[in-house]
Design a protein around this motif. Structure first.
Motif, PDB file in Angstrom:
ATOM      1  N   GLY A  44      -2.598   2.044  -7.518  1.00 14.91           N
ATOM      2  CA  GLY A  44      -1.807   2.813  -8.016  1.00 14.91           C
ATOM      3  C   GLY A  44      -0.873   3.350  -7.166  1.00 14.91           C
ATOM      4  N   MET A  45      -0.148   2.493  -6.384  1.00 15.97           N
ATOM      5  CA  MET A  45       0.866   3.119  -5.713  1.00 15.97           C
ATOM      6  C   MET A  45       2.184   2.965  -6.423  1.00 15.97           C
ATOM      7  SD  MET A  45       0.132   1.804  -1.819  1.00 15.97           S
ATOM      8  CE  MET A  45      -0.316   0.084  -2.281  1.00 15.97           C
ATOM      9  N   ILE A  46       3.280   3.773  -6.185  1.00 14.05           N
ATOM     10  CA  ILE A  46       4.594   3.863  -6.482  1.00 14.05           C
ATOM     11  C   ILE A  46       5.354   3.700  -5.228  1.00 14.05           C
ATOM     12  CG2 ILE A  46       6.195   5.241  -8.105  1.00 14.05           C
ATOM     13  CD1 ILE A  46       3.492   6.202  -9.366  1.00 14.05           C
ATOM     14  N   ALA A  50       7.880   0.306   1.453  1.00 13.46           N
ATOM     15  CA  ALA A  50       6.993  -0.640   2.039  1.00 13.46           C
ATOM     16  C   ALA A  50       7.006  -1.921   1.315  1.00 13.46           C
ATOM     17  CB  ALA A  50       5.589   0.030   2.188  1.00 13.46           C
ATOM     18  N   GLU A  51       6.917  -1.808   0.075  1.00 12.83           N
ATOM     19  CA  GLU A  51       6.989  -3.073  -0.725  1.00 12.83           C
ATOM     20  C   GLU A  51       8.137  -3.869  -0.973  1.00 12.83           C
ATOM     21  OE1 GLU A  51       2.675  -3.654  -2.169  1.00 12.83           O
ATOM     22  OE2 GLU A  51       3.330  -2.414  -3.485  1.00 12.83           O
ATOM     23  N   LEU A  52       9.333  -3.235  -0.928  1.00 12.14           N
ATOM     24  CA  LEU A  52      10.576  -3.770  -1.352  1.00 12.14           C
ATOM     25  C   LEU A  52      11.439  -4.081  -0.137  1.00 12.14           C
ATOM     26  CD1 LEU A  52      11.026  -1.123  -4.319  1.00 12.14           C
ATOM     27  CD2 LEU A  52      10.392  -3.715  -4.640  1.00 12.14           C
ATOM     28  N   VAL A 240      -1.902  -3.266   6.353  1.00 12.85           N
ATOM     29  CA  VAL A 240      -2.952  -2.462   5.535  1.00 12.85           C
ATOM     30  C   VAL A 240      -2.131  -1.275   4.974  1.00 12.85           C
ATOM     31  CG1 VAL A 240      -3.735  -0.992   7.570  1.00 12.85           C
ATOM     32  CG2 VAL A 240      -5.278  -1.844   5.755  1.00 12.85           C
ATOM     33  N   TYR A 241      -2.766  -1.037   3.934  1.00 10.95           N
ATOM     34  CA  TYR A 241      -2.424   0.524   3.260  1.00 10.95           C
ATOM     35  C   TYR A 241      -3.753   1.159   3.125  1.00 10.95           C
ATOM     36  CZ  TYR A 241      -2.653  -2.203  -1.234  1.00 10.95           C
ATOM     37  OH  TYR A 241      -3.261  -2.928  -2.343  1.00 10.95           O
ATOM     38  N   LEU A 242      -3.602   2.490   3.169  1.00 14.15           N
ATOM     39  CA  LEU A 242      -4.562   3.478   2.959  1.00 14.15           C
ATOM     40  C   LEU A 242      -3.996   4.638   2.029  1.00 14.15           C
ATOM     41  CD1 LEU A 242      -5.201   4.239   6.555  1.00 14.15           C
ATOM     42  CD2 LEU A 242      -6.366   2.576   5.381  1.00 14.15           C
ATOM     43  N   GLY A 257      -6.416  -1.138   1.303  1.00 15.97           N
ATOM     44  CA  GLY A 257      -5.809  -2.681   0.850  1.00 15.97           C
ATOM     45  C   GLY A 257      -4.945  -3.406   1.635  1.00 15.97           C
ATOM     46  N   ALA A 258      -4.560  -4.647   1.135  1.00 16.21           N
ATOM     47  CA  ALA A 258      -5.250  -5.464   0.279  1.00 16.21           C
ATOM     48  C   ALA A 258      -5.030  -6.976   0.845  1.00 16.21           C
ATOM     49  CB  ALA A 258      -4.896  -5.358  -1.159  1.00 16.21           C
ATOM     50  N   THR A 259      -5.892  -7.584   0.691  1.00 19.72           N
ATOM     51  CA  THR A 259      -5.587  -9.105   1.020  1.00 19.72           C
ATOM     52  C   THR A 259      -4.686  -9.970  -0.072  1.00 19.72           C
ATOM     53  OG1 THR A 259      -7.596 -10.078  -0.387  1.00 19.72           O
ATOM     54  CG2 THR A 259      -7.928  -9.338   1.975  1.00 19.72           C
ATOM     55  N   LEU A 300      -6.187  -9.637  -9.692  1.00 22.42           N
ATOM     56  CA  LEU A 300      -5.212 -10.550  -9.771  1.00 22.42           C
ATOM     57  C   LEU A 300      -3.911 -10.299  -9.851  1.00 22.42           C
ATOM     58  CD1 LEU A 300      -7.226 -13.482 -11.367  1.00 22.42           C
ATOM     59  CD2 LEU A 300      -6.999 -13.369  -9.096  1.00 22.42           C
ATOM     60  N   ARG A 301      -2.908 -10.494  -8.975  1.00 21.37           N
ATOM     61  CA  ARG A 301      -1.466 -10.129  -9.173  1.00 21.37           C
ATOM     62  C   ARG A 301      -0.853 -11.185  -9.907  1.00 21.37           C
ATOM     63  NH1 ARG A 301      -2.784  -9.681  -3.544  1.00 21.37           N
ATOM     64  NH2 ARG A 301      -2.926  -7.602  -2.964  1.00 21.37           N
ATOM     65  N   PRO A 302      -0.001 -10.884 -10.953  1.00 25.59           N
ATOM     66  CA  PRO A 302       0.695 -11.907 -11.412  1.00 25.59           C
ATOM     67  C   PRO A 302       1.934 -12.087 -10.741  1.00 25.59           C
ATOM     68  CG  PRO A 302       1.175  -9.992 -12.623  1.00 25.59           C
ATOM     69  CD  PRO A 302       0.299  -9.505 -11.603  1.00 25.59           C
ATOM     70  N   TYR A 327       3.728  -8.892  -9.875  1.00 22.10           N
ATOM     71  CA  TYR A 327       3.376  -9.074  -8.694  1.00 22.10           C
ATOM     72  C   TYR A 327       2.748  -7.750  -8.143  1.00 22.10           C
ATOM     73  CZ  TYR A 327       2.490 -11.230  -4.131  1.00 22.10           C
ATOM     74  OH  TYR A 327       2.170 -11.791  -2.838  1.00 22.10           O
ATOM     75  N   ARG A 328       3.546  -7.157  -7.152  1.00 18.22           N
ATOM     76  CA  ARG A 328       2.702  -6.006  -6.274  1.00 18.22           C
ATOM     77  C   ARG A 328       3.437  -4.766  -7.013  1.00 18.22           C
ATOM     78  NH1 ARG A 328       1.453  -7.688  -0.247  1.00 18.22           N
ATOM     79  NH2 ARG A 328       0.023  -5.958  -0.597  1.00 18.22           N
ATOM     80  N   ASN A 329       4.164  -4.796  -8.080  1.00 18.66           N
ATOM     81  CA  ASN A 329       4.924  -3.670  -8.491  1.00 18.66           C
ATOM     82  C   ASN A 329       4.540  -3.216  -9.907  1.00 18.66           C
ATOM     83  OD1 ASN A 329       6.130  -3.383  -6.030  1.00 18.66           O
ATOM     84  ND2 ASN A 329       7.614  -5.225  -6.414  1.00 18.66           N
TER      85      ASN A 329
HETATM   86  N1  GLY Z   1       0.845  -3.322  -4.544  1.00 17.22           N
HETATM   87  C1  GLY Z   1      -0.357  -3.328  -3.420  1.00 17.22           C
HETATM   88  C2  GLY Z   1      -0.822  -4.784  -3.478  1.00 17.22           C
HETATM   89  O1  GLY Z   1      -0.178  -5.676  -4.001  1.00 17.22           O
HETATM   90  O2  GLY Z   1      -1.593  -4.895  -3.058  1.00 17.22           O
END
Ligand code: GLY
Length: 366
Positions: A44-46, A50-52, A240-242, A257-259, A300-302, A327-329
């Motif tokens: 549920g992260m916005i 970190a991810e971009l 890792v994220y918490l 998370g996450a692998t 499963l991420r797309p 994907y992760r977003n």
């Molecule tokens: N957005 C988190 C993840 O893909 O693990």
């Protein structure tokens, strides 16, 4: 206008909700349960910083646009559905071991503030682990993704949508050169437009280049009497994220998370992932070693070949659209995707070039 949407995840439900608000008739066909795929499995992260970090400008700008939409999207959804979704602008703390790199990121991005390890421990005393400094990102947020799936389902139904769980689309059919509907094992659904929003399963329904990327996660709960600020920030440590999950259903837990693994549609839970996630989390907050495992799950991420979403028309016949490859977003992008795709399906918006699914059509013919 009759629209059929394939997939009742955060994308399909929120686009469907916006299309209903615009006066369309919308049916969503879902192979399993609404909000039960990556929407359910995510954290549920916005998350922006970190991810971009390695994203192209188009994705960064879309992320900022969607992040700005989140507060009003959450408020509207809670009001319409009567269901809290735990949206929290809690900020994020990015910990690292390369102080110079952290400081230079803070210099380049005015949204980030550099913190020394002493600053971090002064503000968050439980962070006694291994890092040399951090970045404070106050604009980051998170939402209770499982509650989000339920709220979107309620809002979609209240707006007059038709939702068919456990009804997989087996064919998208055309007539006289355009897409005119879909069929399931039970019946046919005629449509003026069909939207494929089936997450990691999108490539199984049509020939779109979207593949699953497995992520295992765990949730930990504190021992009795242990004090922890569940309203605190999302914390990113090395690999890792918490995510603290505060009030409400599933509250009082820390999600870890996450692998990231290409394993097809395998969602098996592994002891290796459990041990790795626990060890990484404990490197940031050593006292988590005493916390109890509450849940372990996988989703499963797309993913698309270039890591960017596919948002727009697909194929050589008009009438088919795709919203996938987030994907992760997927949670971050939801409000912006809902607005963009609802407009596009009504013929009122064009695709964003970097996300136009037809970039992959070109590859096939060149
Ligand atoms: N957005 C988190 C993840 O893909 O693990």
């Amino acid at each position: 206008m009759n629209i059929v949407i394939i997939g009742a995840g955060v994308a399909g439900l929120s686009i469907g909700w916006r299309l209903l608000q615009a006066g369309a008739n919308v049916t969503i066909l879902e192979r399993a349960q609404p909000g039960g795929g990556a929407t359910w499995a995510s954290a549920g992260m916005i998350a922006l910083a970190a991810e971009l970090e390695t994203s192209p400008p188009a994705e960064v700008s879309f992320a900022y646009q969607s992040n700005d939409l989140w507060p009003s999207f959450a408020a509207e959804l809670e009001e319409v559905s009567g269901h809290p979704i735990g949206f929290a602008r809690s900020g994020a703390l990015l910990l690292g071991n390369d102080g110079a790199m952290l400081a230079s990121r803070a210099t380049a991005d005015p949204a980030l503030t550099f913190l020394t390890a002493e600053d971090v421990r002064g503000r968050w005393p439980m962070l006694t682990g291994e890092y040399s400094g951090g970045l404070w990102a106050p604009n980051e947020a998170h939402v209770d993704n499982r509650a989000l799936g339920r709220a979107l389902t309620i809002a979609f139904l209240k707006a007059g949508g038709s939702l068919k769980p456990t009804e997989a689309v087996v064919n998208i059919f055309d007539y006289q050169g355009r897409i005119v509907g879909v069929s399931t094992p039970y019946t046919r659904y005629p449509a003026d437009a069909v939207l494929l929003a089936a997450g990691a399963w999108s490539g199984q329904v049509a020939d779109v280049p979207v593949t699953p990327v497995k992520g295992e996660m765990i949730a930990l709960t504190p021992p009795p009497g242990e004090d922890f600020d569940f309203a605190g920030p999302v914390i990113w440590g090395p690999d890792v994220y918490l995510v603290p999950r505060g009030d409400g259903e599933g509250g009082g837990r820390l999600l870890v998370g996450a692998t990231v693994e290409e394993a097809g549609f395998d969602t098996a839970l592994t002891k290796g992932a459990l041990a790795t996630l626990r060890a990484r989390a404990e490197r940031v907050i050593p006292r988590l070693a005493r916390w109890k495992l509450d849940e372990h799950w996988a989703g499963l991420r797309p993913a698309s070949p270039d890591g960017l979403p596919l948002l727009g028309p697909w194929g050589d016949k008009p009438g088919l659209f795709v919203a996938s490859g987030q994907y992760r977003n997927g949670i971050l992008f939801a409000p912006a995707i809902a607005d963009l795709m609802a407009q596009m399906i009504q013929g009122k918006a064009e695709p964003i070039a970097a996300f136009d699914p037809r970039r992959f059509n070109k590859d096939k013919t060149s």
